[in-house]
Design a protein around this motif. Structure first.
Motif, PDB file in Angstrom:
ATOM      1  N   LYS A 303       0.846  -1.386  -0.124  1.00 12.32           N
ATOM      2  CA  LYS A 303      -0.034   0.030   0.034  1.00 12.32           C
ATOM      3  C   LYS A 303       0.917   1.355   0.078  1.00 12.32           C
ATOM      4  O   LYS A 303       1.400   1.586  -0.749  1.00 12.32           O
ATOM      5  CB  LYS A 303      -0.859   0.005   1.190  1.00 12.32           C
ATOM      6  CG  LYS A 303      -1.878  -1.108   1.158  1.00 12.32           C
ATOM      7  CD  LYS A 303      -2.999  -0.480   0.021  1.00 12.32           C
ATOM      8  CE  LYS A 303      -4.071  -1.750   0.051  1.00 12.32           C
ATOM      9  NZ  LYS A 303      -4.924  -1.599  -0.921  1.00 12.32           N
ATOM     10  N   ALA A 304       1.022   2.270   0.795  1.00 14.29           N
ATOM     11  CA  ALA A 304       1.936   3.098   0.999  1.00 14.29           C
ATOM     12  C   ALA A 304       2.599   3.704  -0.280  1.00 14.29           C
ATOM     13  O   ALA A 304       3.893   4.143  -0.114  1.00 14.29           O
ATOM     14  CB  ALA A 304       2.681   2.999   1.938  1.00 14.29           C
ATOM     15  N   GLU A 549       2.243   4.066   8.525  1.00  9.56           N
ATOM     16  CA  GLU A 549       2.200   4.770   7.218  1.00  9.56           C
ATOM     17  C   GLU A 549       1.173   3.785   6.378  1.00  9.56           C
ATOM     18  O   GLU A 549       0.496   4.719   5.491  1.00  9.56           O
ATOM     19  CB  GLU A 549       3.576   4.822   6.774  1.00  9.56           C
ATOM     20  CG  GLU A 549       4.486   5.872   7.171  1.00  9.56           C
ATOM     21  CD  GLU A 549       6.000   5.755   6.879  1.00  9.56           C
ATOM     22  OE1 GLU A 549       6.279   4.864   6.110  1.00  9.56           O
ATOM     23  OE2 GLU A 549       6.856   6.285   7.671  1.00  9.56           O
ATOM     24  N   ALA A 550       1.339   2.559   6.295  1.00  7.85           N
ATOM     25  CA  ALA A 550       0.431   1.773   5.510  1.00  7.85           C
ATOM     26  C   ALA A 550      -1.008   2.144   5.942  1.00  7.85           C
ATOM     27  O   ALA A 550      -1.849   2.043   5.164  1.00  7.85           O
ATOM     28  CB  ALA A 550       0.961   0.340   5.593  1.00  7.85           C
ATOM     29  N   LYS A 554      -3.938   3.445   3.631  1.00 15.55           N
ATOM     30  CA  LYS A 554      -5.306   2.636   3.407  1.00 15.55           C
ATOM     31  C   LYS A 554      -6.583   3.507   3.834  1.00 15.55           C
ATOM     32  O   LYS A 554      -7.500   3.413   3.405  1.00 15.55           O
ATOM     33  CB  LYS A 554      -5.249   1.368   4.563  1.00 15.55           C
ATOM     34  CG  LYS A 554      -6.413   0.582   4.139  1.00 15.55           C
ATOM     35  CD  LYS A 554      -6.159  -0.833   5.174  1.00 15.55           C
ATOM     36  CE  LYS A 554      -7.489  -1.731   4.802  1.00 15.55           C
ATOM     37  NZ  LYS A 554      -7.306  -3.027   5.908  1.00 15.55           N
ATOM     38  N   ARG A 555      -6.608   4.267   4.880  1.00 16.52           N
ATOM     39  CA  ARG A 555      -7.475   5.091   5.289  1.00 16.52           C
ATOM     40  C   ARG A 555      -7.870   6.172   4.280  1.00 16.52           C
ATOM     41  O   ARG A 555      -8.987   6.291   3.762  1.00 16.52           O
ATOM     42  CB  ARG A 555      -7.267   5.784   6.603  1.00 16.52           C
ATOM     43  CG  ARG A 555      -7.461   4.961   7.683  1.00 16.52           C
ATOM     44  CD  ARG A 555      -7.760   5.887   9.008  1.00 16.52           C
ATOM     45  NE  ARG A 555      -6.711   6.842   9.113  1.00 16.52           N
ATOM     46  CZ  ARG A 555      -5.345   6.697   9.971  1.00 16.52           C
ATOM     47  NH1 ARG A 555      -5.231   5.402  10.411  1.00 16.52           N
ATOM     48  NH2 ARG A 555      -4.449   7.386  10.019  1.00 16.52           N
ATOM     49  N   LEU A 558      -9.619   4.440   1.340  1.00 15.76           N
ATOM     50  CA  LEU A 558     -11.073   4.049   1.670  1.00 15.76           C
ATOM     51  C   LEU A 558     -11.778   5.558   1.732  1.00 15.76           C
ATOM     52  O   LEU A 558     -13.207   5.356   1.363  1.00 15.76           O
ATOM     53  CB  LEU A 558     -11.183   3.415   2.852  1.00 15.76           C
ATOM     54  CG  LEU A 558     -10.475   1.938   3.146  1.00 15.76           C
ATOM     55  CD1 LEU A 558     -10.594   1.579   4.500  1.00 15.76           C
ATOM     56  CD2 LEU A 558     -11.287   1.175   2.063  1.00 15.76           C
ATOM     57  N   SER A 559     -11.275   6.620   2.004  1.00 19.32           N
ATOM     58  CA  SER A 559     -11.959   7.652   1.686  1.00 19.32           C
ATOM     59  C   SER A 559     -12.052   8.580   0.598  1.00 19.32           C
ATOM     60  O   SER A 559     -12.819   9.369   0.271  1.00 19.32           O
ATOM     61  CB  SER A 559     -11.339   8.674   2.917  1.00 19.32           C
ATOM     62  OG  SER A 559     -10.001   9.147   2.648  1.00 19.32           O
ATOM     63  N   THR A 560     -11.387   7.846  -0.264  1.00 20.78           N
ATOM     64  CA  THR A 560     -11.414   8.456  -1.632  1.00 20.78           C
ATOM     65  C   THR A 560     -12.763   8.043  -2.355  1.00 20.78           C
ATOM     66  O   THR A 560     -13.373   7.009  -2.344  1.00 20.78           O
ATOM     67  CB  THR A 560     -10.296   7.774  -2.748  1.00 20.78           C
ATOM     68  OG1 THR A 560      -8.922   8.001  -2.090  1.00 20.78           O
ATOM     69  CG2 THR A 560     -10.349   8.326  -3.830  1.00 20.78           C
ATOM     70  N   PRO A 561     -13.432   9.235  -3.097  1.00 19.01           N
ATOM     71  CA  PRO A 561     -14.949   8.724  -3.718  1.00 19.01           C
ATOM     72  C   PRO A 561     -14.716   7.751  -4.681  1.00 19.01           C
ATOM     73  O   PRO A 561     -13.817   7.579  -5.279  1.00 19.01           O
ATOM     74  CB  PRO A 561     -15.033  10.217  -4.330  1.00 19.01           C
ATOM     75  CG  PRO A 561     -14.123  11.148  -3.542  1.00 19.01           C
ATOM     76  CD  PRO A 561     -13.041  10.367  -2.950  1.00 19.01           C
TER      77      PRO A 561
END
Length: 567
Positions: A303-304, A549-550, A554-555, A558-561
């Protein structure tokens, strides 16, 4: 090339940069030493790592021939030597410059202090640019600036011009300090990196060692301006060498900073389609991303911003987004470096070591001039013992560092961590403070100059023995951000050297050499304790930071539209 052993890969689900399974320090016995009673206590932190350093790329610098790698090493090291020379080659000409310009001692000291400070801080910008635009562009631009500044200093008729264009010199010379080590990290594996880093550091250490001799000889034979004409010829030759012979070692697939900037562009394009550029090329980029014809960098295993390796050896394709200098923000990458406790402690220790290296030549030169009544050339011949010690310590320290890393990796069943390398510094950590103390009281008692030469050699040997391994650790512990990590280290050491230079004269005049170096011996003890603490706890801190950081990445994902979910 596979990044993960097939026996350890249990899932292909997305995972953070590291999923830590930290264990407490354990005693592990080498299978070849079962008949002995010796054991080695090594903090082992078993982790599942998305190894961005070994992501397959086209024209992989790690796969270059030894000749090509060593040519790159030579080019970078020679440019680093010029940067080292620039700091103090003019010192023997101080009196002549003050008479000719004219200038006061305070004004000349300001030129030295500003040079040190800017040379320390500018790498923050250079490294950010190199992580987006590549290494070669930065080398060429910075060396061109250095050459221009050197020529103007040689032609200057006032101290104001000297101070101003010495600052330009510092800005130009600082780039190779920032990204030279990162270039070596691009082409050499961790197991051989210590030796190559030791060889690399010979060049910038030769600068302070032979600078006073060269400066004294040129000033005696010609005048102070000859020093800067000589430097302009050197830097111009280095500039042409980089233009014609240097192959860029930067690969965007292995740069976290580059990937983060790319993802920001792609998110912005999805969230604000009305602001997209009208060119067909840029529209095609976004269309390719939406159709997933390119690699989906958001959904790789690491991720990161880390691109994990595919199962085969094909190069990983990143979106072909055109980035500009406006995309460079040096502060966010620096914040990520300083967000880790292990980095902060090792940077402080590195800054203290470097400030001592800069101070010892300056204060020893003052002592030799004031109490031994040596001329500039003789001072250079005495202080070269410190440079010889640095060169020797850099080579042998680097070899020992690689040996210890390989040995401890074998002892711990093939597992390795960046912190293992720090165990190689223990010899230097124990020997450096007593040598600093000895140098101080030998200087204080004005004994024969040969004794001072011996202690100067010892101080140079053990300080660089420690410093080279600490710098290599900074690179190893910050995969994908090596250039930013080295630049942050340059900022710490530049500020530390600036402060040390400003307080050196008051301390030396007020306390004398004996007590001044006693204070510095205590500071070296503190620096040693910080390194030992990082060796002991650094792995745990590093893994905790990587997990944070990972989780943050990730948050954000997930918060991306949903309109940006494919980006």
């Amino acid at each position: 090339m596979a990044l993960q052993n097939s026996k350890t890969r249990t899932s292909h689900k997305p995972s953070p940069l590291r999923q830590s399974s930290t264990t407490t320090p354990t005693l592990v016995r080498n299978s070849t030493e079962e008949s002995t009673s010796s054991t080695i206590q090594v903090p082992v932190h078993e982790t599942r790592t998305a190894d961005i350093e070994h992501v397959p790329v086209q024209n992989d610098p790690r796969a270059w021939s030894p000749l090509r790698k060593n040519v790159t090493l030579f080019l970078v090291a020679s440019a680093s030597m010029i940067a080292g020379l620039a700091g103090n080659i003019q010192n023997p000409a101080v009196e002549e410059m003050e008479r000719d310009l004219p200038a006061t001692s305070a004004q000349f000291s300001l030129s030295i202090s500003m040079f040190i400070l800017i040379q320390g801080l500018m790498p923050l910008l250079w490294s950010a640019i190199s992580e987006v635009k590549g290494r070669k562009l930065v080398y060429i631009v910075s060396l061109a600036l250095f050459t221009l500044g050197t020529i103007i200093v040689a032609l200057s008729s006032t101290i104001g011009l000297v101070i101003g264009f010495r600052c330009l010199q510092a800005a130009g010379s600082s780039a190779v300090i920032a990204i030279g080590a990162a270039s070596l990290a691009d082409i050499f594996e961790p197991e051989e990196r210590g030796k190559k880093m030791g060889i690399y550091y010979i060049a910038p250490l030769l600068g302070p060692a032979i600078g006073p001799i060269l400066g004294g000889g040129l000033t005696t034979a010609f005048n102070w301006r000859a020093i800067f004409w000589f430097m302009s010829i050197l830097s111009g030759t280095s500039l042409l060498s980089f233009i014609f012979f240097f192959n860029d070692t930067f690969r965007r697939e292995r740069s976290l900073s580059y990937q983060i900037v790319v993802k920001q562009h792609l998110r912005a394009a999805a969230l604000h389609p009305a602001t997209l550029p009208s060119s067909k090329a840029d529209q095609k980029i976004i269309q390719n991303e939406k159709s997933k014809s390119e690699v989906d960098i958001e959904k790789n295993e690491a991720k990161a911003g880390v691109v994990d390796s595919p199962k085969d050896d094909t190069a990983v394709a990143l979106p072909a987004v055109n980035l500009s200098i406006t995309d460079v923000n040096p502060f966010k990458p620096i914040g990520r470096i300083l967000g880790r406790k292990n980095n902060i402690l090792i940077l402080i220790s590195s800054g203290l070591l470097f400030s001592f290296n800069f101070l010892v030549l300056y204060t020893s030169s003052r002592t030799l001039s004031a109490f031994y009544h040596f001329d500039p050339l003789k001072i250079g011949f005495v202080t070269i013992s410190y440079g010889v010690g640095c060169v020797t310590g850099s080579v042998f320290g680097g070899l020992w560092s690689d040996y210890e890393l390989t040995r401890l990796k074998a002892v711990n069943g093939g597992h390795k961590s960046p912190e293992m390398r720090l165990r190689s510094t223990f010899i230097g950590l124990c020997m450096l403070p007593p040598c600093v103390l000895g140098l101080g009281w030998v200087s204080e008692e004005r004994v024969h100059v040969s004794a001072m030469s011996v202690f100067l050699f010892a101080c140079g040997f053990f300080s660089i023995w420690v410093y080279s391994s600490a710098l290599t650790y900074i690179i190893d512990a910050n995969n994908g951000r090596s250039s930013t990590a080295v630049a942050t280290n340059s900022a710490f050491r530049g500020v530390s050297a600036f402060v040390a230079t400003e307080i050196a004269v008051p301390l030396q005049d007020g306390l004398g050499d004996g007590w001044m170096y006693t204070i510095w011996a205590a500071i070296m003890v503190l620096s040693s304790l910080l390194i030992i603490l990082v060796w002991w706890k650094g792995g745990k801190w590093r893994e905790e930071a990587e997990a944070r950081e990972a989780e943050t990445a990730k948050r954000l994902e997930l918060s991306t539209p949903t309109s940006a979910s494919t980006l």
